[in-house]
Design a protein around this motif. Structure first.
Motif, PDB file in Angstrom:
ATOM      1  N   MET A   1       6.038  32.338  14.735  1.00 39.34           N
ATOM      2  CA  MET A   1       4.958  31.379  14.396  1.00 39.34           C
ATOM      3  C   MET A   1       5.396  30.014  14.758  1.00 39.34           C
ATOM      4  O   MET A   1       6.443  29.469  14.315  1.00 39.34           O
ATOM      5  CB  MET A   1       4.409  31.547  13.060  1.00 39.34           C
ATOM      6  CG  MET A   1       3.375  30.278  12.752  1.00 39.34           C
ATOM      7  SD  MET A   1       2.820  30.378  11.215  1.00 39.34           S
ATOM      8  CE  MET A   1       1.209  29.247  11.311  1.00 39.34           C
ATOM      9  N   PHE A   2       4.666  29.512  15.896  1.00 38.70           N
ATOM     10  CA  PHE A   2       5.275  28.230  16.264  1.00 38.70           C
ATOM     11  C   PHE A   2       4.081  27.276  15.627  1.00 38.70           C
ATOM     12  O   PHE A   2       2.779  27.271  15.889  1.00 38.70           O
ATOM     13  CB  PHE A   2       5.106  27.976  17.605  1.00 38.70           C
ATOM     14  CG  PHE A   2       6.241  28.908  18.538  1.00 38.70           C
ATOM     15  CD1 PHE A   2       7.375  28.293  18.183  1.00 38.70           C
ATOM     16  CD2 PHE A   2       5.974  29.857  19.335  1.00 38.70           C
ATOM     17  CE1 PHE A   2       8.690  29.054  18.825  1.00 38.70           C
ATOM     18  CE2 PHE A   2       7.028  30.668  20.165  1.00 38.70           C
ATOM     19  CZ  PHE A   2       8.219  29.934  19.582  1.00 38.70           C
TER      20      PHE A   2
ATOM     21  N   ARG B   1       3.065  26.896  23.356  1.00 40.28           N
ATOM     22  CA  ARG B   1       1.873  27.785  23.113  1.00 40.28           C
ATOM     23  C   ARG B   1       2.173  28.027  21.534  1.00 40.28           C
ATOM     24  O   ARG B   1       2.149  28.871  20.749  1.00 40.28           O
ATOM     25  CB  ARG B   1       2.208  29.190  23.883  1.00 40.28           C
ATOM     26  CG  ARG B   1       2.268  28.947  25.215  1.00 40.28           C
ATOM     27  CD  ARG B   1       1.108  29.986  25.792  1.00 40.28           C
ATOM     28  NE  ARG B   1       1.097  30.092  27.142  1.00 40.28           N
ATOM     29  CZ  ARG B   1       0.309  29.530  27.933  1.00 40.28           C
ATOM     30  NH1 ARG B   1      -0.755  28.982  27.335  1.00 40.28           N
ATOM     31  NH2 ARG B   1       0.229  29.649  28.981  1.00 40.28           N
ATOM     32  N   PRO B   2       1.883  26.917  20.905  1.00 38.44           N
ATOM     33  CA  PRO B   2       1.619  26.908  19.200  1.00 38.44           C
ATOM     34  C   PRO B   2       0.562  27.700  18.745  1.00 38.44           C
ATOM     35  O   PRO B   2      -0.460  27.604  19.369  1.00 38.44           O
ATOM     36  CB  PRO B   2       1.520  25.480  18.848  1.00 38.44           C
ATOM     37  CG  PRO B   2       1.001  24.754  19.833  1.00 38.44           C
ATOM     38  CD  PRO B   2       1.373  25.589  21.322  1.00 38.44           C
ATOM     39  N   ALA B   3       0.773  28.116  17.613  1.00 39.86           N
ATOM     40  CA  ALA B   3      -0.514  28.973  16.984  1.00 39.86           C
ATOM     41  C   ALA B   3      -1.168  27.931  16.288  1.00 39.86           C
ATOM     42  O   ALA B   3      -2.491  27.791  16.071  1.00 39.86           O
ATOM     43  CB  ALA B   3       0.094  29.775  15.735  1.00 39.86           C
TER      44      ALA B   3
ATOM     45  N   LEU C   1       8.081  33.482   5.470  1.00 36.78           N
ATOM     46  CA  LEU C   1       9.336  32.872   5.277  1.00 36.78           C
ATOM     47  C   LEU C   1       9.813  33.241   3.784  1.00 36.78           C
ATOM     48  O   LEU C   1      10.943  32.715   3.259  1.00 36.78           O
ATOM     49  CB  LEU C   1       9.195  31.178   5.222  1.00 36.78           C
ATOM     50  CG  LEU C   1       8.885  30.596   6.569  1.00 36.78           C
ATOM     51  CD1 LEU C   1       8.588  29.160   6.082  1.00 36.78           C
ATOM     52  CD2 LEU C   1       9.990  30.546   7.114  1.00 36.78           C
ATOM     53  N   GLY C   2       9.305  34.252   3.130  1.00 36.08           N
ATOM     54  CA  GLY C   2       9.571  34.759   2.015  1.00 36.08           C
ATOM     55  C   GLY C   2       9.193  34.177   0.962  1.00 36.08           C
ATOM     56  O   GLY C   2       9.951  33.985  -0.088  1.00 36.08           O
TER      57      GLY C   2
ATOM     58  N   ALA D   1       8.898  29.007  12.462  1.00 37.16           N
ATOM     59  CA  ALA D   1       8.772  29.494  11.390  1.00 37.16           C
ATOM     60  C   ALA D   1       9.736  30.825  11.317  1.00 37.16           C
ATOM     61  O   ALA D   1       9.561  31.708  12.342  1.00 37.16           O
ATOM     62  CB  ALA D   1       7.544  29.830  10.744  1.00 37.16           C
ATOM     63  N   VAL D   2      10.908  30.896  10.763  1.00 38.99           N
ATOM     64  CA  VAL D   2      11.827  32.193  11.130  1.00 38.99           C
ATOM     65  C   VAL D   2      11.885  32.709   9.698  1.00 38.99           C
ATOM     66  O   VAL D   2      12.041  32.283   8.580  1.00 38.99           O
ATOM     67  CB  VAL D   2      13.180  31.578  11.134  1.00 38.99           C
ATOM     68  CG1 VAL D   2      14.270  32.669  11.377  1.00 38.99           C
ATOM     69  CG2 VAL D   2      13.294  30.710  12.541  1.00 38.99           C
ATOM     70  N   PRO D   3      11.526  33.984   9.635  1.00 34.61           N
ATOM     71  CA  PRO D   3      11.606  34.773   8.539  1.00 34.61           C
ATOM     72  C   PRO D   3      12.523  34.777   7.669  1.00 34.61           C
ATOM     73  O   PRO D   3      13.948  35.133   8.392  1.00 34.61           O
ATOM     74  CB  PRO D   3      11.276  36.213   8.872  1.00 34.61           C
ATOM     75  CG  PRO D   3      10.547  36.212  10.309  1.00 34.61           C
ATOM     76  CD  PRO D   3      11.052  34.924  10.948  1.00 34.61           C
TER      77      PRO D   3
END
Length: 168
Positions: A1-2, A61-63, A163-164, A20-22
């Motif tokens: 997700m950007f 290309r952000p969400a 992201l938990g 966002a990095v899981p």
């Protein structure tokens, strides 16, 4: 997700695309400022800013695009320029198909620094820490844009799940 954070301004418009990095630290994919020539006529500056924002949206290309919502500025001319830049950013983001959200400076400071009254230095250092950067992004407009993106990640239920359920 950007998430693309935009700290609107006509002379300097900060931007930061954060991924966002899981279960990991969020990463900055792009960070900087768009500058316009203060000596150029207003319509030319607005057109240049719009073209740069559209190019940035095409590239990243952000969400979601998170834009600072400004409630008060002492200088009316500055407030007008900020409002014009903000409007351009929101319209371009909507046209590009991104969700557009706004956060107040207090919300951003609270989310990033844990204190809604944090100063620019504190916010910059927290952005550096949260994104694992070698140094604080400069100028402050770039750090503020990154803080906006991080604020959205902290507030977004979908991002928190990715992201938990932790902070970015």
């Amino acid at each position: 997700m950007f998430v693309l954070g935009i700290d609107p301004g006509l002379s300097r418009c900060g931007y930061a695309c954060v991924e966002a990095v899981p279960r990991g630290r969020s990463r900055a994919r792009a960070i900087g400022v768009i500058r316009t020539d203060a000596q150029a006529p207003l319509p030319a500056r607005l057109a240049e800013l719009q073209a740069e924002i559209v190019a940035l949206l095409d590239e990243t290309r952000p969400a979601v695009v998170a834009v600072e919502q400004v409630f008060f500025q002492v200088n009316v001319r500055s407030a007008m320029a900020t409002g014009q830049a903000s409007g351009l950013a929101m319209a371009a983001a909507h046209r590009a198909g991104a969700q557009v959200v706004q956060y107040t400076p207090t919300q951003v400071k609270q989310a990033v620094a844990g204190d809604g009254r944090a100063d620019k230095d504190q916010v910059g250092r927290m952005v550096q820490t949260l994104l694992g950067l070698d140094r604080v992004p400069e100028p402050a407009d770039a750090a503020d844009a990154a803080a906006l993106a991080l604020c959205h990640l902290a507030h977004s239920p979908l991002a928190r799940a990715a992201l938990g359920a932790g902070r970015p």
